[in-house]
Scaffold this active site. Structure first.
Site, PDB file in Angstrom:
ATOM      1  N   ASP A 197      41.612  41.436  35.508  1.00 34.70           N
ATOM      2  CA  ASP A 197      41.054  41.836  36.251  1.00 34.70           C
ATOM      3  C   ASP A 197      39.849  41.282  35.933  1.00 34.70           C
ATOM      4  O   ASP A 197      38.692  41.257  36.694  1.00 34.70           O
ATOM      5  CB  ASP A 197      39.658  43.517  34.677  1.00 34.70           C
ATOM      6  CG  ASP A 197      41.186  44.597  35.250  1.00 34.70           C
ATOM      7  OD1 ASP A 197      42.343  44.737  35.506  1.00 34.70           O
ATOM      8  OD2 ASP A 197      41.009  44.959  33.776  1.00 34.70           O
ATOM      9  N   ARG A 210      44.405  60.291  52.759  1.00 38.88           N
ATOM     10  CA  ARG A 210      45.490  60.541  51.961  1.00 38.88           C
ATOM     11  C   ARG A 210      45.492  58.966  50.896  1.00 38.88           C
ATOM     12  O   ARG A 210      44.538  58.218  50.811  1.00 38.88           O
ATOM     13  CB  ARG A 210      46.696  59.469  52.839  1.00 38.88           C
ATOM     14  CG  ARG A 210      47.563  60.904  53.763  1.00 38.88           C
ATOM     15  CD  ARG A 210      47.991  61.871  53.231  1.00 38.88           C
ATOM     16  NE  ARG A 210      48.834  62.560  54.000  1.00 38.88           N
ATOM     17  CZ  ARG A 210      48.113  64.079  54.213  1.00 38.88           C
ATOM     18  NH1 ARG A 210      46.698  64.053  54.009  1.00 38.88           N
ATOM     19  NH2 ARG A 210      48.768  64.689  55.180  1.00 38.88           N
ATOM     20  N   ARG A 252      50.559  44.095  38.371  1.00 38.07           N
ATOM     21  CA  ARG A 252      50.204  43.029  38.188  1.00 38.07           C
ATOM     22  C   ARG A 252      51.625  42.327  37.910  1.00 38.07           C
ATOM     23  O   ARG A 252      51.584  41.749  36.957  1.00 38.07           O
ATOM     24  CB  ARG A 252      49.671  43.301  36.569  1.00 38.07           C
ATOM     25  CG  ARG A 252      50.723  43.708  36.369  1.00 38.07           C
ATOM     26  CD  ARG A 252      50.253  44.438  34.138  1.00 38.07           C
ATOM     27  NE  ARG A 252      49.014  45.504  34.162  1.00 38.07           N
ATOM     28  CZ  ARG A 252      47.888  44.411  33.239  1.00 38.07           C
ATOM     29  NH1 ARG A 252      48.132  43.035  32.826  1.00 38.07           N
ATOM     30  NH2 ARG A 252      46.731  44.769  33.660  1.00 38.07           N
ATOM     31  N   GLU A 284      40.069  39.941  25.529  1.00 44.33           N
ATOM     32  CA  GLU A 284      39.384  40.159  24.978  1.00 44.33           C
ATOM     33  C   GLU A 284      39.608  40.315  23.807  1.00 44.33           C
ATOM     34  O   GLU A 284      39.176  39.340  22.832  1.00 44.33           O
ATOM     35  CB  GLU A 284      38.308  41.407  25.608  1.00 44.33           C
ATOM     36  CG  GLU A 284      37.222  41.844  25.294  1.00 44.33           C
ATOM     37  CD  GLU A 284      36.413  42.851  25.784  1.00 44.33           C
ATOM     38  OE1 GLU A 284      36.949  43.763  26.149  1.00 44.33           O
ATOM     39  OE2 GLU A 284      35.029  43.205  25.550  1.00 44.33           O
TER      40      GLU A 284
END
Lengths: 342, 342, 342, 342
Positions: C128, C266, C275, C103
């Protein structure tokens, strides 16, 4: 002959491979029948059983976890525990009990066998590789593989950005997973529970690494502690078993590094991911051979013994040998690996 | 001091990890300089070298292959080979030579060291795990991992269809990859070069397996041969090194099974896929420790020696020990694993 | 013609594949020369360049990260930024600029192109998957793969013990990674930033899951927030870019579940592991095709445009289209997936 | 309402994910009952059924293969086939039939639905991705992933030695797997069934590649054929279904390359490994969504329709649309990718 089998303690890739090998050889070669006890020592305590025959073990070799379930129930801490176990075994006509577990589970097996005449055979199990008397335990190679893969991935971020990456791996009392995955993953700093670390030294390594090439990767065992332990101790909490839980040494360390060096730091906490999924081929091989030799112990009525790896051989040792002391990282080995720090 | 390094024979995951460890420790701890020789023995024969310093070994730990290149050049078969090697070493002022390789490469190193006074240190390398004097060689665990993953995948087809699946894996003279991957992958038949197989017995196992559950998976080492060897021998050919190449025992076996049992059979030949890609964490650990100990041999001027794995220790043995005989699968171990056949 | 290339924002598997495709096709088919700009917009701002030709892109296809480096430098926030960029481009005789980024990076490219006459072509990049105008961005499939593998592994622990397992995955503003990996991993609860969650509902799902079968797995996007946001807001902190950082929704949620249901919980926080590493084949395919089409835009002098995926086609859209609004998870899709909750 | 489900044709990762989604949504949201038919069309022909309810689909999401079994039985070729199917459905009170399969299975479903009034819904399945009317089929992404991983591994051998490496992948009539895995794996030559190849051109690429850098990797679809087809045709054989089987184009091509270029060549034939193992996250996502939408077709009594992927949407098309023509690789796309050849 009817043989009982149980798995105790934390789950660990390879448990099912042990169970399968025991049953396949026991049924096919020795004609034994089997009773699976459910959820570790809870099984013989409460007469909770699982059908255990060749169809039941079909297809479980590559599956993590344990088809028998597991728990941390300790019969020595249960009223009348030993008597109840002996009663269950007698009722079910179980003549031998193979217990697959770590320090706690095997400790009970040693006591039952040595002091109460319950014919036990032990199979060592710990993801942390910290049991004495065996070169390796199954599950460890799988855990190291998962942690190494994570470290491998972080290199590409470290190369592209200026961030310190901290990876917290399993190992409450022993640093084997940190040491092996850190070395295999090309980490720049490895911190283990056996040696308290100096945050200033860590920061010096981080800073020198930044100068030499790209951003550093720090691998820290969950049980590692700084020299000035109080810094972490105030974050301590108790887990459900009443043990001290050092919460988040990775997160704590990342913040310290940010504060002291001015570099951004990010944390990855792998957690239970390390003990899940399919066992590595090494672990399947080791677990299967443990199973094959454990049922041979039963055939030889060689009780109170545990199978163990020595080089490429499976040997038998007294169960108590495995639980008498923790196998920690030798300082000389840690120093050998230290050539890659910084 | 200037130290030469070369890698000979087939490529193998972990070679770069050895090289990196030698250089990192040699430079940082002992202040040595390094000369990389290109393409195995061709390097010192033709004075073909590669720069070898800390920047050159950065990032190579997880990479398969070898940054030095490799070849099967044998200086003992080259006119004046040994004199040329000695001349190159003298010209470049190389005072020690670390040779990383298998039977052939180490055989030359043993001769050079023992008979010609060239100060060599050996590091054992073979994907096949068939070198004596060491528990394991690096590259083997990776190869087993790749083969096991392939077998794992075939189970889903075997479950859904009525087809025999034959997997041909590496192992010309020793069945270690077949044995370990076959066991870890839950194969129903494992065939190794050490024991000629009986096609009728294989078909009997296949047939019984079909009755018991889903379709069988047969793992066969490329060097495995049927009892009546002539059936395969007519398909033999010579590879470029003048060695006999048994072409396609997997394909041959699949056709025999189809013909004799009436079941369809399909073959997978993994080939060089088994020696490629990133080394497993076990292999990175082993290769790195071999490298660290090899440079210590140089420092100690302990020449004519090879590093080897014994249990969890790295030890030193005469180079010749590794090459005197092939480490093949013990019949007792093959029988132990046989409980899973059929 | 000389073409500039830069990569901006967080690193993302596939960046190198884009760069390689641009250079291979640009050189081989169109005879262009290339200039690589270092560290995103810092490169043209400070005239920091990297050699970019066919040898430079050899072997980078499977490598994560970016050979050009990256940063979040925003020239719109730098004094005289746009003028400095134009000057650098003029000095180097760069006639077209391919900007690969998310973006922020594309927002700058749109402004430069539309308002300042700098001939830009955009390639969309975000792990994302929250950029409009394209069906998918590369890097997303890889991230989903890593998260799914982690969830897969947790199932074995969930099966063997009675513990809730919480996995925190990336996704500050959009829940795509959580939704895809949670669905693919068979999670029992998936929480996304697009819809505030009700902790009581989560606990109800957890409890019902315990009754139905084994322990539940909860996947939570890092940007997800409970309905009563204040509970988390007090843990907020600011990251180095001045953005709000929601620290540890996973850890927070695990504690809430423990407190409210009495079950142990947990947490696993995958972090930057998601990534990193080699791009998946899907991402390599997509990134390569983006690169091939981006250089075609340059050839066509079709500036101010961005390549995008529509079905199986690569199309061209105005750069501004991608950055005008965030692509979030459609409520209908979230509801479709909700059949697997609890 | 009672709904029948069957899976036909070759096994394919994702089949179980479809089945699970159908049953979970059908039971939980619509209150349907299910009947699983065993082994494709054999099930309704012979009234061979499998219990199919929520416990039956627990844990199957990540598992390859199909819990229903599969076969290539074609009821149109069986005496009285259609009447027998209708009778079984009537007896079991099955009011709708979801058929998951490829060209053959769906072809029958189209006929049953359009001509015989059997209420069918189709779910497209083929590892080869060659069904029209849908952007992708599940299983394809997994197969590409396996093939790509193999190619990745071969690079390290190619870098270290001077050998041509030929990889034969699936794809009898369409080159999708070869194209995607070849591109993603950085192959230097990709050969597909849609375009006959010129062996001399292949050898020219091989030779030029050797000059430019390291040894080339050639990916060839099993159905690819040389221009002078007779060379291969004499090796043709028939498989058990009466289809022509092109035996070993990979092995054949390796020998031709050796003969014509003088370079050694090695072959890898992945075979059924490509259709096995756990589905990729993409395939789990796609398969699950196909299942969710297929059961919605039943609810809407929208029969004779098949679910399909268009961009990121699941749409409905006439079943016959998928089977009317093969979806082959567009020549323009093949040319686009050709920039990487040689």
């Amino acid at each position: 002959m009817r043989v009982g089998v149980l798995t105790g303690g934390g789950d660990c890739p390879g448990l099912n491979a042990v169970i399968r090998a025991i049953v396949r050889k026991g049924v096919q070669e020795y004609g034994y029948d089997f009773t699976g006890f459910r959820d570790g020592w809870r099984g013989p305590l409460e007469n909770a059983t699982v059908r255990l025959d060749i169809p039941a073990v079909r297809g479980i070799l590559p599956r993590g976890g344990t088809i028998l379930g597991s728990s941390r129930t300790n019969p020595l801490k249960v009223t009348d525990g030993i008597r109840r176990i002996k009663r269950t075994l007698a009722e079910l006509e179980v003549e031998a009990l193979i217990t697959i577990g770590g320090e706690d589970t095997l400790g009970v097996a040693a006591r039952l066998s040595d002091e109460h005449g319950v014919p036990c055979v032990g199979v060592p199990k710990t993801i942390d590789n910290d049991l004495s008397a065996t070169d390796y335990t199954f599950g460890f190679d799988t855990a190291v593989g998962i942690a190494t893969e994570a470290i491998d991935r972080l290199h590409t971020t470290a190369e592209s950005h200026m961030r310190v990456l901290v990876v917290e791996v399993m190992g409450r009392h022993a640093g084997w997973i940190a040491l092996h995955s850190g070395l295999a993953g090309g980490a720049n700093v490895i911190l283990i529970p056996e040696q308290r670390f100096d945050v200033e030294q860590v920061c010096a390594w981080v800073t020198s690494r930044f100068r030499a090439s790209y951003a550093p990767i720090v691998v820290v065992a969950e049980g590692a502690m700084p020299r000035d332990g109080d810094m972490v101790l105030k974050d301590r909490s108790l887990d459900s078993f009443g043990h001290v839980r050092l919460s988040g040494v990775g997160e704590w360390l990342a913040k310290e590094i940010e504060k002291r060096t001015g570099n951004e730091a990010r944390t990855t906490v792998l957690g239970h991911v390390q003990r899940g999924g399919t066992p590595s081929p090494f672990d399947r091989w080791l677990a299967t051979r443990f199973g094959l030799h454990a049922i041979d112990c039963v055939r030889d009525r060689d009780f109170g013994r545990m199978v163990a790896l020595r080089g490429t051989d499976i040997v038998r040792v007294p169960i108590a040998d495995a639980t008498s002391r923790l196998k920690t990282v030798d300082p000389a080995l840690y120093e050998e690996v230290g050539v890659f720090f910084g």
